[in-house]
Design a protein around this motif. Structure first.
Motif, PDB file in Angstrom:
ATOM      1  N   ILE A 136      -2.668 -14.109  13.378  1.00  0.00           N
ATOM      2  CA  ILE A 136      -4.132 -14.121  13.330  1.00  0.00           C
ATOM      3  C   ILE A 136      -4.619 -15.564  13.390  1.00  0.00           C
ATOM      4  CG2 ILE A 136      -6.155 -13.701  11.848  1.00  0.00           C
ATOM      5  CD1 ILE A 136      -4.799 -11.186  10.843  1.00  0.00           C
ATOM      6  N   ASP A 138      -7.894 -17.179  12.258  1.00  0.00           N
ATOM      7  CA  ASP A 138      -9.039 -16.750  11.453  1.00  0.00           C
ATOM      8  C   ASP A 138      -9.960 -17.932  11.198  1.00  0.00           C
ATOM      9  OD1 ASP A 138     -10.472 -14.777  10.189  1.00  0.00           O
ATOM     10  OD2 ASP A 138      -8.878 -14.232   8.792  1.00  0.00           O
ATOM     11  N   GLY A 141     -11.871 -16.232   7.280  1.00  0.00           N
ATOM     12  CA  GLY A 141     -10.981 -15.286   6.613  1.00  0.00           C
ATOM     13  C   GLY A 141     -11.388 -13.826   6.702  1.00  0.00           C
ATOM     14  N   THR A 144      -8.526 -11.504   7.922  1.00  0.00           N
ATOM     15  CA  THR A 144      -7.529 -11.376   6.864  1.00  0.00           C
ATOM     16  C   THR A 144      -8.069 -10.531   5.710  1.00  0.00           C
ATOM     17  OG1 THR A 144      -6.821 -13.592   7.509  1.00  0.00           O
ATOM     18  CG2 THR A 144      -5.919 -12.715   5.463  1.00  0.00           C
ATOM     19  N   HIS A 148      -6.498  -7.221   3.904  1.00  0.00           N
ATOM     20  CA  HIS A 148      -6.301  -7.284   2.464  1.00  0.00           C
ATOM     21  C   HIS A 148      -6.976  -6.109   1.757  1.00  0.00           C
ATOM     22  CE1 HIS A 148      -5.400  -9.513  -1.232  1.00  0.00           C
ATOM     23  NE2 HIS A 148      -6.633  -9.286  -1.638  1.00  0.00           N
ATOM     24  N   LYS A 196       0.002  -5.208   7.746  1.00  0.00           N
ATOM     25  CA  LYS A 196       0.590  -6.163   6.806  1.00  0.00           C
ATOM     26  C   LYS A 196       2.078  -6.353   7.086  1.00  0.00           C
ATOM     27  CE  LYS A 196       2.131  -4.902   2.881  1.00  0.00           C
ATOM     28  NZ  LYS A 196       2.348  -4.296   1.551  1.00  0.00           N
ATOM     29  N   LEU A 199       2.530  -8.467  10.332  1.00  0.00           N
ATOM     30  CA  LEU A 199       1.910  -9.791  10.436  1.00  0.00           C
ATOM     31  C   LEU A 199       2.869 -10.919  10.045  1.00  0.00           C
ATOM     32  CD1 LEU A 199      -0.786 -11.146  11.100  1.00  0.00           C
ATOM     33  CD2 LEU A 199      -1.429 -10.882   8.707  1.00  0.00           C
ATOM     34  N   VAL A 202      -1.043 -16.340   9.499  1.00  0.00           N
ATOM     35  CA  VAL A 202      -2.435 -16.608   9.847  1.00  0.00           C
ATOM     36  C   VAL A 202      -2.613 -18.107   9.938  1.00  0.00           C
ATOM     37  CG1 VAL A 202      -4.815 -16.501   9.019  1.00  0.00           C
ATOM     38  CG2 VAL A 202      -3.290 -14.542   8.656  1.00  0.00           C
ATOM     39  N   GLU A 204      -5.735 -20.687   9.801  1.00  0.00           N
ATOM     40  CA  GLU A 204      -7.148 -20.631   9.444  1.00  0.00           C
ATOM     41  C   GLU A 204      -7.840 -21.855  10.001  1.00  0.00           C
ATOM     42  OE1 GLU A 204      -9.291 -18.650   7.961  1.00  0.00           O
ATOM     43  OE2 GLU A 204     -10.898 -20.058   7.479  1.00  0.00           O
ATOM     44  N   PHE A 466       3.612 -15.442   6.227  1.00  0.00           N
ATOM     45  CA  PHE A 466       3.771 -14.222   5.463  1.00  0.00           C
ATOM     46  C   PHE A 466       5.235 -13.811   5.387  1.00  0.00           C
ATOM     47  CE2 PHE A 466      -0.617 -14.247   6.587  1.00  0.00           C
ATOM     48  CZ  PHE A 466      -1.215 -13.850   5.425  1.00  0.00           C
ATOM     49  N   ARG A 472       1.450 -10.165   0.762  1.00  0.00           N
ATOM     50  CA  ARG A 472       1.236 -11.540   1.225  1.00  0.00           C
ATOM     51  C   ARG A 472       0.063 -12.206   0.501  1.00  0.00           C
ATOM     52  NH1 ARG A 472       2.754  -7.888   5.037  1.00  0.00           N
ATOM     53  NH2 ARG A 472       4.382  -8.653   6.439  1.00  0.00           N
ATOM     54  N   LEU A 474      -3.317 -14.107   0.176  1.00  0.00           N
ATOM     55  CA  LEU A 474      -4.494 -14.249   1.033  1.00  0.00           C
ATOM     56  C   LEU A 474      -5.017 -15.673   0.986  1.00  0.00           C
ATOM     57  CD1 LEU A 474      -6.737 -11.133   0.917  1.00  0.00           C
ATOM     58  CD2 LEU A 474      -6.027 -12.440   2.896  1.00  0.00           C
TER      59      LEU A 474
END
Lengths: 483, 483, 483, 483
Positions: A136, A138, A141, A144, A148, A196, A199, A202, A204, A466, A472, A474
């Motif tokens: 991802i 992001d 967020g 994500t 989540h 999840k 993945l 991520v 960010e 992750f 995982r 966040l």
């Protein structure tokens, strides 16, 4: 818009405002490529090896021309991509159209409702029954967050059979999130859990320093001018917050000839403002004499309706911080007798009944540089986005090596410096090279990194690994502690 | 557009792009009024007495939101008004619509052909069989030129029966002027002569100093950003000419973070540039390494196609001087194999066949701040336009007194200072007042003027009195000799 | 100092502070030569022909290092020179020593009393029994004034036998002038009349624009730092007057990080200040909250003792206008109970008895940039002084041709532009050359002048021709009307 | 100077240049107190409790007016103080005299030889037979180094009877250090060991950010002007290094009108320079066309004699980094046929024989802002020095509590913010206060610290605790890793 997915001739899904703008978008993407040397260097360096072959990447990031160059860099490196915007006003429809037609699945348009926004986010995450994305990108967020919250709800549902209850929260937006999850749960009670599982990580796009400072210095006056055509010279402008965003905004306003007043809570940032000849006062001190108000704090409840009531006629109020809670839009909307006159999209005049004077609010209190102009310019975004590409490459390359644990990582300094170096040629700069002797004297490698990790980062994108396993972490905190 | 005059319900003539934009125009006009304190003060001071009662005023001046406030100031003072733009790209269609609907006869739209342009000019001058306007507000002199050429042709025709011959000139635009006059002559061989007889005077919106400097400082980066979204910081920008326009442009570019190089012919202006840390070189010195080129000279043949051929890929080339002969558009269009790609209106990429690299030309080499943005902001134009109102008032008031001979006058200094004073309150300034003793010491009246006529004028509008009789001088020279 | 003339080994007269500083002065003169390309170009161009051969020149102009290069340019062109300063604090003693030793008769030292000042002026004018100088380089007109008053007194004396009466005036300085004339009259009742007869002309070093703006931008912070070491950043600074001197001062203070407030009487200059983001208020508005006050008005009675009483402890008060009547020093000295503490020469703290707080007054209210620093830098003065040389050359060359009548002339524009051009090479600039076609288009000669006479002069030195006959006009007015 | 200790009437030791300057020093100290609100607040807050009662403090830090206010803050809190300068050129003799007369034992004068310098350092450390100081305020670490080297030598001597051998090193300065230790060893073989035993801790005045940036922005042009009077506007200036010192220097030069070129090794700092419109090139690219060169790198061997040979006549070369190895003075001195002409103290012209052109070197390559001007202004130093006082208080208060181990500590963020807050009032600022709700939202205490430790420190003084026991770590590294 009717919330139905469309498909290109080749069968790729999308939902955009107007596919006929694709040619226009393509022309601007080509212009932007020349201004984004870091991304183009990634294509040249990594493209042949197709390192993202087989990777599915979901992005939740302002769907602009610059992001289009990012997306096409990811696809040039072999990735399959689905994309949504991370802000209801920030999509550039011609950029979305060009990408939807040519390169990736896009679900984004300028002026989404919150309902539409989360529908787009869900679409971008939905890679079909085999699970969600591998990676991802992001910004803020939200993608994500949806996973989540989805996982959380699925766990509760599995244990108790209980569906999430949108009415359990006062927050209108979160009600929408819960509704989406609830409705999905009935159809597929393991959807987010499978996401999840799949993945890898991520990255960010939350940045600090370089792009905030120089990007906002560029895009704040751009947004003000496009939205209001107001002359900045001679005006009194209040900048709330003097972090990097505030510094960029204050510099731009001062240089354009405004008299700038800063509000700050941090005495060190206040001293910095004073050293630039800026006055440091409280909002209350100046609320009735200033012409332009900009929030940049990253905090909430900065300009309240009781401030706005006291402002001069046609004072301009806008926010350039990421979240839309700096300006009390709710208080404004609910003010008894207040009248909203839309001058043009993203430019509203709100008239108070007592005084019959009005204030001009930009982009409904959201990011005015994206809502009223085109956001940070390509060159700035090239720095940030090159970091994103490198973070994604790193996560994907090391997905099975155990190099990264389940935690938040800041991009290492030497990659940050590499990204910077990729952007110097475009500006005609010649770097000086250390001699061995000099490098030893200051105890750094000849080829860098030259500074410690926290020193003046170019763009502190970070990434979350992750680790391919179990629950995982966040993105709940900025590991650098930057504003 | 089909060149036919339309009429409002009330019977007033107009020709605009889209009457449905009138509401939008009205909202922006209301915003602009707050930023134009000089004009609003004129309405307050002179409105009740209706000094323009009976006066017919023709304007040939960029039909923008700011001009709309000027027009409605003239009508608020009792005038009847007909208007056209003085530049094919400078009309703001919503402004034109609002004025056409509510206040005056307008013939203007963004993107006129030259043919359409002169048709509009003729319409604005045509007040019916009894003659033309009593007064003209001109910018660039085209309305005055048409009368001048018309009278000349009518005199020849009366003496010799000979019609003007468009093929007698190479200049494509002048061919159009002659055609219009020729076609009119057949229908009415005394039309322009009657106009001449009626005309009391012209005030010319040609300015220097204040509005060029501060207006361009605002509108140059605005135009660059709207047209190209390019990041200015870090770029190398060349400003051709360092008069007031060039000074404003160079300041804006420098403040935005560009490295600015100036070209100049005048050693004093060159020294001024150097004192600001700007490099002074010739265009040839830097043509292949700069990113942005702006012409501001008021001269011709500044950037030729042979320069453009040598520029970097996607170098931006634009003009912010009044006339469109600073950039060699003809040479560019005729360059063998050159390809024009329109990114969006007023933003074209021209690709040279040898290198397959292109340059970005804004507004087809015309005024980029009006073509790509919205021109000078309201506050700046309020200064210029208040001077225009005062000049028109003066001409009309003195039309029969003989105070003004048939010649060109610069607005007197004390009126210039008065206009400036009207704009201080908006910016919260407190002026210091001279004591009698101090005024005597520096030999000025307590109430001003404080400076000699030529000292730093706010806005050197000038006016031409035609004395109500015989042949009249045309605006053939700037009596101040400013660039 | 004992007021007796000394002589060099070669027999040339002088009176300076300390001849042992001559070597130091010579070294700094050599440095300054590199920074004064205009003067050095005059030496190269005119030196061989010795055009001043036989000319006696008296100068009354700040006896600084830069003036030393001017003097030695005059002597390099063949002149004999006598010199005094035009300000009691502005002499640089090492410059005076070097010139006295090597090149010309000098009567000047830093910190003259008024008595000493006029003694020096008289010495500089005294070329022995055959009359005074052929030419005068004046700054502020004191040398010319002394001749003027002398002639007046001699005429009265011749007619009535009456001697001037110093007690006839309240002005302490004018009493000294009258005393000197009275004492001289008894010895030689035709001295000033003979001077008048001989004098060909005066060039007056009174300038505007270029050197005021850039010179003060340099020398104001220099003076503040040398006198007080105070940090300018973060302070509130008030600049009284926003002409060229004020603009230079305000720019320097703003750039150093001060918050600058301007006081102005002229609404146009006030608008200019506002456009730069400066606040425009009255002195009364801000007197108790500012840290630094600078007068630049050219007017009198700007900061009175009643203002000073209300200032913050250690507020800095200084003047950078030519005359010392902007700050009410007399009021301060006579304030009951006030205490003066000299920190160092030209830096005094004045303590008011009521509050026991003090203000810092620089250079006793006189020109702080000359009193506390070294005045305008060499490069700026090279522009002004090259103009002086050219004016002197012109007066001398045309002394018998009748080209100049008995009146005040401003240096022609083309010479002004030539002087500017002489200074471009030093700064690495390349001027653009007009084509014939372009020159015709804007109606100027290819080689200039490019602008009308009053347009942005480099340095409006002017000159007075005395035509070699009868009574002569004094420099009583600035023919340009500049502040 | 003859290296003998003198004594005041009260018996306190000192060695200064000229005791008669004490009154002048006292007046300037009183001015500085008004500009140093942080130190004065410490006196007010802590003075009554006399927390330093019984503490002996040695300082090795530029003996300036500002340091005088620091010293008298330490003594106001009860300490006994001995002081030397940490740079041979940085002492202000009037400050030294005032302190020597009134407050503390001082061994410092402007223009020490290296021999004299180390003699002064040794004197400042010598508190008699019972051991050295309890605390050290160090800048550059020389006082700490002397103890370190002394202990090392004493250990060797105790074990082997061997004395240190000055000829064992090529470094001329280190030879002096070894000589001093050697000579002391014979008289007292445990002197430095006893010092080590007694020493509680060191606070090191090595700073970054705030004071470097704003201090150098102030003091670089000050030093240039006092040393050379050169006009900065229009010149080409090269700033080597774009850390905080370089940023301050580049900003000052740009604002003064120079065209600034930066050299950098770090691509991120290079990008920052480009974003401000500065050119980034190598020294080789520009060595022959620039007018002013400033080194700010903190590295060595930046401008070598081979660079200097190629510079323009009278190019100015100076260093504003702490150490004197950025400019190759040794190479210059040893260049065959080179000629040194001292214009005035700290301003030398070096003439190369081949070209007979010269360069101007300031302060012999040492800190030009202290050598040629008065260093950072009081307000900046108040921030740094208040941190020093607080660090010293902390070390002394916790000397026996074990709170600090034997290691290097950076001052905690909340103290840094407190110091900043103490300086806001002087500049008229009003801080905004967080609500509880806002503080919670951004996860900081209402009263701060608001930022993580490494975020934009005001002044990263740090301190070393020695825990009162055994061997101690030396200040061998900057724990923050700042340049």
């Amino acid at each position: 818009m009717a919330l139905s997915v469309e498909k290109t001739a080749a069968g790729r899904e999308y939902k955009v405002k107007d596919m006929s703008q694709a040619d226009f978008g393509r022309l601007e993407i080509e212009l932007a490529e020349v201004e984004m040397p870091g991304l183009m260097a990634c294509r040249a360096e990594f493209g042949p090896a197709q390192p993202f072959k087989g990777a599915k990447i979901t992005g939740s990031l302002h769907m602009t021309i610059q992001t289009a160059v990012l997306i096409e860099t990811l696809t040039a490196l072999g990735a399959e991509v689905r994309w949504c915007s991370c802000n209801i006003f920030s999509t550039q429809d011609h950029a979305a159209a060009a990408i939807a037609r040519d390169s990736a699945a896009v679900f984004a348009w300028k002026g989404e409702t919150l309902q539409e926004y989360w529908w787009c986010t869900e679409r971008a995450l939905d890679w079909g029954p085999t699970g969600g994305p591998d990676l991802i990108v992001d910004d803020g967020g939200d993608a994500t967050l949806l996973i989540h919250e989805g996982v959380k709800a699925e766990e509760v549902y599995e244990k108790t059979g209980q569906l999430p209850d949108p009415s359990s929260t006062d927050n209108a937006e979160f009600q929408i999130v819960l509704t989406i999850i609830r409705d999905g749960l009935k159809a597929d009670p393991k959807k987010y859990t499978r996401m999840k599982e799949r993945l890898v990580g991520v990255s960010e796009e939350t940045t600090t320093g370089f792009d905030n400072l120089y990007g906002c210095r560029h895009s704040l006056p751009d947004g003000l001018m496009r939205a209001t055509d107001v002359m900045i010279a001679g005006k009194v402008a209040v900048v709330c917050g003097y972090g990097d965003v505030g510094k960029g905004c204050a510099a731009a306003l001062k240089q354009a000839g405004a008299r700038v007043i800063v509000t700050e809570i941090d005495p060190i940032c206040a001293l910095q403002a004073l050293m630039e000849g800026l006055q440091v006062l409280t909002l209350e001190d100046v609320v009735s004499e200033a012409d332009i108000f900009v929030t940049t704090t990253g905090n909430k409840d900065i300009i309240m309706v009781n401030h706005m009531r006291k402002m001069k006629n046609n004072a301009i109020v806008c926010n350039i911080g990421h979240f839309d809670n700096e300006i009390d839009m709710l208080g404004l909307e609910n003010y008894p007798g207040v009248k909203r006159i839309t001058i043009k999209p993203q430019t509203d005049r709100w008239v108070f009944p007592e005084t019959n004077t009005g204030i001009i609010v930009l982009a409904e209190g959201r990011l005015m540089n994206l809502g009223c102009a085109t956001g940070h310019p390509s060159f700035v975004m090239s720095c940030s986005f090159t970091n994103q590409v490198i973070a994604q490459l790193e996560l994907w390359k090391e997905k099975a090596t155990g190099k990264y644990e389940k935690k938040v990582y800041v991009l290492p300094k030497h990659l940050d410096e590499k990204v910077a170096a990729l952007h110097l040629g475009k500006l005609g700069a010649n770097l000086t090279k250390l001699t061995k002797d000099q490098a030893d004297y200051i105890s750094v490698p000849i080829e860098g990194p030259y500074k410690p990790p926290h020193y003046r980062s170019l763009c502190v994108g970070w990434m979350v690994s992750f680790g391919g396993k179990e629950t995982r972490p966040l993105l709940e905190e900025d590991p650098m502690g930057f504003e």
